[in-house]
Scaffold this motif. Sequence first.
Motif, PDB file in Angstrom:
ATOM      1  N   GLN A  35       0.991  -1.212   0.041  1.00  0.00           N
ATOM      2  CA  GLN A  35      -0.120   0.022   0.003  1.00  0.00           C
ATOM      3  C   GLN A  35       0.842   1.179  -0.022  1.00  0.00           C
ATOM      4  O   GLN A  35       1.652   1.479   0.917  1.00  0.00           O
ATOM      5  N   HIS A  55      -8.459  13.703   3.244  1.00  0.00           N
ATOM      6  CA  HIS A  55      -9.393  12.831   3.578  1.00  0.00           C
ATOM      7  C   HIS A  55      -8.773  11.811   4.215  1.00  0.00           C
ATOM      8  O   HIS A  55      -7.809  11.610   4.211  1.00  0.00           O
ATOM      9  N   SER A  56      -9.800  11.013   4.651  1.00  0.00           N
ATOM     10  CA  SER A  56      -9.129   9.798   5.551  1.00  0.00           C
ATOM     11  C   SER A  56      -8.646   8.851   4.548  1.00  0.00           C
ATOM     12  O   SER A  56      -9.070   8.417   3.412  1.00  0.00           O
ATOM     13  N   GLY A  57      -7.506   8.282   4.921  1.00  0.00           N
ATOM     14  CA  GLY A  57      -6.714   7.414   4.004  1.00  0.00           C
ATOM     15  C   GLY A  57      -5.581   8.099   3.189  1.00  0.00           C
ATOM     16  O   GLY A  57      -4.872   7.591   2.510  1.00  0.00           O
ATOM     17  N   ALA A  58      -5.670   9.539   3.275  1.00  0.00           N
ATOM     18  CA  ALA A  58      -4.985  10.376   2.566  1.00  0.00           C
ATOM     19  C   ALA A  58      -3.317  10.363   2.638  1.00  0.00           C
ATOM     20  O   ALA A  58      -2.509  10.699   2.105  1.00  0.00           O
TER      21      ALA A  58
HETATM   22  P1  ADP Z   1      -4.744   9.244   7.213  1.00  0.00           P
HETATM   23  O1  ADP Z   1      -4.416   9.231   8.498  1.00  0.00           O
HETATM   24  O2  ADP Z   1      -4.913  10.247   6.365  1.00  0.00           O
HETATM   25  O3  ADP Z   1      -6.262   8.507   7.357  1.00  0.00           O
HETATM   26  P2  ADP Z   1      -3.080   6.886   6.828  1.00  0.00           P
HETATM   27  O4  ADP Z   1      -1.618   7.417   7.004  1.00  0.00           O
HETATM   28  O5  ADP Z   1      -3.494   6.190   8.055  1.00  0.00           O
HETATM   29  O6  ADP Z   1      -3.989   8.110   6.285  1.00  0.00           O
HETATM   30  O7  ADP Z   1      -3.231   5.896   5.611  1.00  0.00           O
HETATM   31  C1  ADP Z   1      -2.785   6.111   4.247  1.00  0.00           C
HETATM   32  C2  ADP Z   1      -2.814   4.861   3.512  1.00  0.00           C
HETATM   33  O8  ADP Z   1      -2.022   3.776   3.947  1.00  0.00           O
HETATM   34  C3  ADP Z   1      -4.319   4.142   3.612  1.00  0.00           C
HETATM   35  O9  ADP Z   1      -4.546   3.507   2.435  1.00  0.00           O
HETATM   36  C4  ADP Z   1      -3.871   3.198   4.620  1.00  0.00           C
HETATM   37  O10 ADP Z   1      -4.844   1.967   4.619  1.00  0.00           O
HETATM   38  C5  ADP Z   1      -2.473   2.793   4.403  1.00  0.00           C
HETATM   39  N1  ADP Z   1      -1.749   2.210   5.566  1.00  0.00           N
HETATM   40  C6  ADP Z   1      -1.873   2.999   7.007  1.00  0.00           C
HETATM   41  N2  ADP Z   1      -1.115   2.427   7.903  1.00  0.00           N
HETATM   42  C7  ADP Z   1      -0.918   1.000   7.245  1.00  0.00           C
HETATM   43  C8  ADP Z   1      -0.011  -0.117   7.768  1.00  0.00           C
HETATM   44  N3  ADP Z   1       0.389  -0.112   8.806  1.00  0.00           N
HETATM   45  N4  ADP Z   1       0.212  -1.056   6.975  1.00  0.00           N
HETATM   46  C9  ADP Z   1      -0.530  -1.149   5.776  1.00  0.00           C
HETATM   47  N5  ADP Z   1      -1.220   0.021   5.151  1.00  0.00           N
HETATM   48  C10 ADP Z   1      -1.160   1.077   6.016  1.00  0.00           C
END
Ligand code: ADP
Length: 222
Positions: free
Chosen positions: A15, A36-39
């Motif tokens: 990812q 947004h969420s996931g950004a």
């Molecule tokens: P936000 O805080 O803006 O919601 P994140 O940084 O949590 O965004 O997530 C960004 C992307 O990375 C998303 O697609 C999320 O699913 C992925 N992601 C976040 N943490 C992990 C992890 N530990 N392992 C795999 N994918 C992750």
Amino acid sequence: MIRFEQVSKIYPGGQTALENVDFHLQRGEMAFLTGHSGAGKSTLLKLITAIEKPTMGKVLVNDHDIGTLSRSAVPYLRRNIGIIFQDHNLLMDRSVYDNVALPLLIEGFHDREINKRVEAALEMVGLGDKTNFAPMQLSGGEQQRVGIARAVVARPPLLLADEPTGNLDPKLSMEILRLFETFNRAGTTVLIATHDLGLIARMRYRTLTLGQGRLLSTEAVA
Ligand code: ADP
Ligand code: ADP
């Protein structure tokens, strides 16, 4: 204070959380981080605190390269960073005073110095009269201010906040942001992750906007 140079973060599962992110937060600056969420907001904060390392590019915090930081150097880096969480992570079976004193106990300060600093930090967040209360006896906004006092009590040069107003109404949210402004005016560098665009627009600070892992803008939101 914080410099990202062409930073990408790809998690082991494949990812891509951040892609070619490039920015500089100057010492003494205050800025928002939104998207947004996931950004990628949490990932960006985790790179600053060395919880994660960049897959590509360079992350510099206080002139230290996070990518090459040894495991034993991480605690020293974190001493320079005060972190505030949405759910404030308070110890519910300890008093307000004990919660705020904790970072200083860990660093081995003397009781007198701890007392002085804890009183000063609680005074700054407007809780000088609630030192002996239990967190449960406080409102949500007051609990968040205890979390802020704990984050600033060791006077770190950098404050990071992850959705600090997520559980608060607009009026309380504004009060919390005014507090961050106070610390910023005293010289602390502040980065606040939030998706509350209304709040951001009222404050007019520089805003790092992430979209699907890319930095879309670093300008203030009009
Ligand atoms: P936000 O805080 O803006 O919601 P994140 O940084 O949590 O965004 O997530 C960004 C992307 O990375 C998303 O697609 C999320 O699913 C992925 N992601 C976040 N943490 C992990 C992890 N530990 N392992 C795999 N994918 C992750
Ligand atoms: P003294 O240096 O006499 O012990 P204090 O420790 O109470 O005084 O703090 C001196 C000033 O620094 C106060 O005005 C206080 O508001 C400010 N201050 C203390 N901690 C922080 C912090 N973490 N961030 C910003 N300002 C702080």
